[in-house]
Design a protein around this motif. Sequence first.
Motif, PDB file in Angstrom:
ATOM      1  N   TYR A   1       0.960  -1.263  -0.128  1.00 56.10           N
ATOM      2  CA  TYR A   1       0.038   0.158   0.022  1.00 56.10           C
ATOM      3  C   TYR A   1       0.864   1.162  -0.053  1.00 56.10           C
ATOM      4  O   TYR A   1       1.180   1.979   0.972  1.00 56.10           O
TER       5      TYR A   1
ATOM      6  N   ARG B   1      -1.572   3.044  -3.543  1.00 57.92           N
ATOM      7  CA  ARG B   1      -2.382   3.645  -2.640  1.00 57.92           C
ATOM      8  C   ARG B   1      -3.295   4.741  -3.434  1.00 57.92           C
ATOM      9  O   ARG B   1      -4.174   4.915  -3.085  1.00 57.92           O
TER      10      ARG B   1
ATOM     11  N   LEU C   1      -8.040  -3.441   1.309  1.00 60.29           N
ATOM     12  CA  LEU C   1      -6.878  -3.044   2.114  1.00 60.29           C
ATOM     13  C   LEU C   1      -6.762  -3.626   3.357  1.00 60.29           C
ATOM     14  O   LEU C   1      -8.048  -3.758   3.903  1.00 60.29           O
TER      15      LEU C   1
END
Length: 303
Positions: free
Chosen positions: A61, A66, A218
Amino acid sequence: MRGWWQDLTDLVLPADCAGCGAPRTALCPRCRAALHGSAARRVRPVPEPAGLPVVHAVAPYAAEVRTLLLAHKERGALTLTGALGTALAGAVRSSLGADGGAGVRPGGGAYVGAGPAGPARWPGCGPVLLVPVPSARWAVRARGHDPVRRMALAAAGELRRTGTPARVAAVLRQRRAVADQAGLDARRRLANLAGALEVSPGGGRLLGVGHVVLVDDLMTTGASLAEAARALREAAVPRREVKRAVYEATTREGREEQRIGAPQERRESVHSAPEKAAPNALRRILHAAVIAAPRDSFEMNRN
């Protein structure tokens, strides 16, 4: 309505890459490679919350990944759904490989140790059930769409296209309001989500007909996935069986204490986390897959 309007706008107006801003392309080759260029791997947060299933992720991430996830979730960049769904499908395939199936790259090619390259076929019984972690109702209203459910549907389509029977089982729902997780540390996130999810009425019947994989965009601390896994395990095991398993574990523990003296931590863990006493079969069939996780949670990056 917002989602339909965004879909129409994306079709009519030229778009820049949502990851890096490259002109006249919704997803440039470099950002696509960041999503699809690596084999999914197991990830584990530190500290690892109790009850967290085995989790696989495609990418760290950071940087373009991201930005892509935030663009899809918060800014309604719905043209990214297909690419993100393909990445999520790669993480799901990797979770199936952890049970003895072939490990496969997001695009469909096998990686080292998986055997001949080609479409992934799930050798297990029944379809793969993708269970999205639900967003808070207020977040869905504010965004105008449910990003995780969208990606799960796209991932299921990609899995079917490459020979793995899959479908989405959106059986989880929130049974109480939770605070925004942003800014909370791992301990507060666990407390915020404890007991917040449940399986919708009738949803438990779906969980016994295939291999269950929790999916999310995520993983950071693992609190959301651990709470979702608790809700699924609770629904999959009749309450009388959980009580019997806890009783048997406690009885065995008492006998061990009489013989050698069991440590206090062991005694507390059995009573405070009854879902840990669920049958081992549930542990084997319940896995989790996400697109991204913090870089330091990837196992190969640890000493």
